[in-house]
Design a protein around this motif. Structure first.
Motif, PDB file in Angstrom:
ATOM      1  N   ALA A 124       0.825  -1.214   0.000  1.00 18.00           N
ATOM      2  CA  ALA A 124       0.000   0.000   0.000  1.00 18.00           C
ATOM      3  C   ALA A 124       0.857   1.261   0.000  1.00 18.00           C
ATOM      4  CB  ALA A 124      -0.924  -0.010   1.219  1.00 18.00           C
ATOM      5  N   LYS A 125       1.966   1.243   0.747  1.00 18.48           N
ATOM      6  CA  LYS A 125       2.761   2.461   0.891  1.00 18.48           C
ATOM      7  C   LYS A 125       3.761   2.662  -0.241  1.00 18.48           C
ATOM      8  CE  LYS A 125       5.734   4.955   4.134  1.00 18.48           C
ATOM      9  NZ  LYS A 125       6.331   4.991   5.476  1.00 18.48           N
ATOM     10  N   GLY A 132       1.890   1.391  -3.979  1.00 23.04           N
ATOM     11  CA  GLY A 132       0.671   2.125  -4.295  1.00 23.04           C
ATOM     12  C   GLY A 132      -0.540   1.262  -4.560  1.00 23.04           C
ATOM     13  N   SER A 151      -4.116  -0.542  -4.055  1.00 19.81           N
ATOM     14  CA  SER A 151      -5.375  -0.170  -3.416  1.00 19.81           C
ATOM     15  C   SER A 151      -5.589  -1.061  -2.190  1.00 19.81           C
ATOM     16  CB  SER A 151      -6.533  -0.339  -4.403  1.00 19.81           C
ATOM     17  OG  SER A 151      -6.626  -1.692  -4.830  1.00 19.81           O
ATOM     18  N   PRO A 152      -6.451  -0.655  -1.249  1.00 17.93           N
ATOM     19  CA  PRO A 152      -6.630  -1.440  -0.017  1.00 17.93           C
ATOM     20  C   PRO A 152      -7.022  -2.890  -0.251  1.00 17.93           C
ATOM     21  CG  PRO A 152      -7.696   0.687   0.181  1.00 17.93           C
ATOM     22  CD  PRO A 152      -7.240   0.572  -1.234  1.00 17.93           C
ATOM     23  N   PRO A 177      -0.796   4.340   4.025  1.00 18.28           N
ATOM     24  CA  PRO A 177      -2.043   4.988   3.569  1.00 18.28           C
ATOM     25  C   PRO A 177      -3.190   3.982   3.492  1.00 18.28           C
ATOM     26  CG  PRO A 177      -0.569   4.614   1.709  1.00 18.28           C
ATOM     27  CD  PRO A 177       0.202   4.216   2.942  1.00 18.28           C
ATOM     28  N   ARG A 178      -4.341   4.393   3.971  1.00 18.90           N
ATOM     29  CA  ARG A 178      -5.510   3.517   3.887  1.00 18.90           C
ATOM     30  C   ARG A 178      -6.069   3.480   2.464  1.00 18.90           C
ATOM     31  NH1 ARG A 178      -9.060   4.970   9.328  1.00 18.90           N
ATOM     32  NH2 ARG A 178      -7.684   3.945  10.850  1.00 18.90           N
ATOM     33  N   GLY A 179      -5.937   4.563   1.752  1.00 18.96           N
ATOM     34  CA  GLY A 179      -6.375   4.603   0.357  1.00 18.96           C
ATOM     35  C   GLY A 179      -7.889   4.619   0.207  1.00 18.96           C
ATOM     36  N   LYS A 180      -8.306   4.327  -1.034  1.00 17.92           N
ATOM     37  CA  LYS A 180      -9.730   4.291  -1.355  1.00 17.92           C
ATOM     38  C   LYS A 180     -10.125   2.891  -1.812  1.00 17.92           C
ATOM     39  CE  LYS A 180     -10.326   9.166  -2.567  1.00 17.92           C
ATOM     40  NZ  LYS A 180     -10.812  10.139  -3.575  1.00 17.92           N
ATOM     41  N   ASP A 222     -13.418   6.246   0.578  1.00 14.17           N
ATOM     42  CA  ASP A 222     -12.250   6.780   1.263  1.00 14.17           C
ATOM     43  C   ASP A 222     -12.149   6.176   2.663  1.00 14.17           C
ATOM     44  OD1 ASP A 222     -10.080   8.177   2.110  1.00 14.17           O
ATOM     45  OD2 ASP A 222     -11.061  10.140   2.168  1.00 14.17           O
TER      46      ASP A 222
END
Length: 320
Positions: free
Chosen positions: A83-84, A87, A89-90, A151-154, A160
């Motif tokens: 995720a970090k 990149g 997505s969750p 990041p939790r992301g979308k 969100d």
């Protein structure tokens, strides 16, 4: 014929009681954020899923793993890194973490299931500690600092997860979905074979079942569900650390399962919420919290051997 009819009636009653308990649990969890801190609830749900995954192995196959933190922790690391840094997505980060845990489960299970009892437990512990020391040295894990600010992301590019409500609903859906899947596995023909192996492995082998294959599949499934729990926790707290992969985490999930009720469907959930609440409200006493946990474990072993849910089910004469 009469015996078959009795068994069918017993199965129907059990399914009915379990359905009512599931609906009640789901309703409580839906309204819980109005009465409790969402982050606490999300932590408890992640550990509840971890305990359910562990219970699938020990409660229905009879295999005690002292190294389940291996799958929980490494799924946490991989999903956080994906995720970090990459990149992802969750949803993809969680799936990658679960796939990593399942892959590790294949390797560890293939090495461990050839042994039984304490030998099996010691092999899982040794392999878990080996991977712990690898996590200490690996560059991408950042050692004692861990992977921070994940990041939790979308979710699906739309929802969100930085919003606490959205994050809680996501964790709740993941937990309930995995819980139902574990329930389906337990009550499938595959699950019945696992129970037969637990009760009398030589007899199951004599009936033509290849017990090692069944145990390996169960081990991999348990590792995968533990991986989902670890990956979800990394996104909830935006952190993956050595704590998640160290041996005390394996001991903690054992304690959760025993306190809640070994071999029961809802026991690990109750045990996880109880232990997380205990840690949350006893943080002021520092290291003494481990002494309190030890006392609770001894009391459960001596006085409540069926665990919280096991004793409740016995009192109500239902299956939970």
């Amino acid at each position: 014929m009469q015996r078959v009819a009795e068994l069918s009636k017993e199965h129907a009653v059990r399914a009915h009681s379990e359905a009512i308990a599931f609906v009640a649990m789901a309703c409580v969890l839906v309204v819980a954020p109005a009465f409790a801190y969402p982050v606490f609830l999300m932590k408890a749900l992640c550990f509840a899923l971890f305990a359910c995954a562990f219970n699938l192995l020990i409660g229905y196959v009879g295999l005690l793993s002292f190294g389940h933190a291996l799958f929980f922790g490494w799924a946490s690391y991989i999903s956080a890194h994906a995720a970090k840094v990459w990149g992802f997505s969750p949803e993809l980060a969680i799936l990658l973490g679960a796939a990593t845990a399942a892959g590790l489960g294949v390797i560890v299970g293939a090495l461990a299931i050839r042994r039984q009892g304490i030998y099996f437990a010691m092999i899982t512990l040794a392999l878990a500690q080996m991977m712990y020391f690898f996590a200490v040295q690996a560059p991408f894990t950042h050692g004692e600092d861990g992977i921070q600010a994940v990041p939790r992301g979308k979710l699906f590019g739309i929802i969100d997860l930085a919003d606490q409500t959205n994050m809680y609903v996501t964790v709740l859906v993941i937990f309930l979905g995995c819980f139902l899947l574990i329930y389906r596995i337990i009550n499938s023909p595959f699950g019945e074979v696992l129970k037969a192996i637990r009760e009398n492995e030589p007899r199951a082998i004599s009936l033509g079942y290849r017990s090692e294959r069944y145990k390996l599949v169960a081990f991999v499934l348990s590792a995968a569900f533990a991986g989902v729990a670890g990956a979800t926790k990394a996104l909830v707290f935006q952190l993956a650390s050595l704590t998640d992969v160290d041996w005390p985490m394996s001991g903690e999930v054992i304690l959760m399962t025993l306190v809640g009720g070994l071999g029961t469907l809802f026991g690990p959930v109750a045990g996880a919420f109880f232990m997380v609440a205990l840690e949350n409200y006893l943080t002021t006493i520092g290291q003494w919290v481990f002494v309190v946990q030890g006392v609770i474990f001894v009391v459960c072993v001596l006085l409540f051997r069926r665990g919280i849910i096991g004793e409740l089910a016995q009192l109500l004469r239902v299956k939970l």
